[in-house]
Design a protein around this motif. Structure first.
Motif, short mmCIF file in Angstrom:
data_model
loop_
_atom_site.label_atom_id
_atom_site.label_comp_id
_atom_site.label_asym_id
_atom_site.label_seq_id
_atom_site.Cartn_x
_atom_site.Cartn_y
_atom_site.Cartn_z
N LEU A 13 0.82 -1.21 0.00
CA LEU A 13 0.00 0.00 0.00
C LEU A 13 0.86 1.26 0.00
N LEU A 14 1.89 1.30 0.85
CA LEU A 14 2.78 2.47 0.89
C LEU A 14 3.50 2.66 -0.44
N ARG A 15 3.97 1.59 -1.02
CA ARG A 15 4.64 1.69 -2.32
C ARG A 15 3.69 2.19 -3.40
N HIS A 16 2.44 1.73 -3.34
CA HIS A 16 1.46 2.19 -4.32
C HIS A 16 1.20 3.68 -4.18
N HIS A 17 1.05 4.14 -2.94
CA HIS A 17 0.71 5.54 -2.69
C HIS A 17 1.90 6.49 -2.86
N TYR A 18 3.09 6.09 -2.43
CA TYR A 18 4.26 6.99 -2.43
C TYR A 18 5.33 6.58 -3.44
N GLU A 20 5.90 7.05 -6.51
CA GLU A 20 6.41 8.03 -7.47
C GLU A 20 7.54 8.87 -6.86
N ILE A 55 5.20 7.70 8.12
CA ILE A 55 4.24 8.23 7.16
C ILE A 55 4.20 9.75 7.21
N GLU A 59 5.08 12.31 4.01
CA GLU A 59 4.23 13.43 3.61
C GLU A 59 4.96 14.77 3.70
#
Length: 92
Positions: A13-18, A20, A55, A59
């Motif tokens: 999930l973290l890799r998917h969201h961050y 880029e 997290i 951000e």
């Protein structure tokens, strides 16, 4: 080191969201992220034990230490002025 993301839904999930902006991995105790942006003016690597702190830093990354030099070109080397050396004026 085995990178079995399939068994770690939180890492996925973290890799998917961050993904880029950050390359994210983890150990048994640590969360680790490395920036994907060579020109970033913030800390290039984040390492945290606490997931909530990690997290928050993804951000809003903390400031980097020192100067980034990876993308800067070679410094222009100028000749010392008359009566000086590279380290200051001539003695004597």
């Amino acid at each position: 080191m085995k990178d079995d993301v399939g068994s770690d839904p939180l890492l996925r999930l973290l890799r998917h969201h961050y993904g880029e902006r950050w390359s994210i991995r983890r150990t048994a105790r640590l969360w680790i992220a490395t920036t994907m942006d060579d020109t970033a003016r913030h800390a290039p690597t984040l390492i945290e034990e606490d997931l909530e702190t990690f997290i928050r830093q993804l951000e809003n990354p903390p400031a980097g230490a020192g100067r980034a030099t990876a993308r800067q070109g070679p410094r222009e080397r100028t000749r010392p002025r008359n009566g000086t050396t590279e380290n200051g004026p001539l003695e004597g």
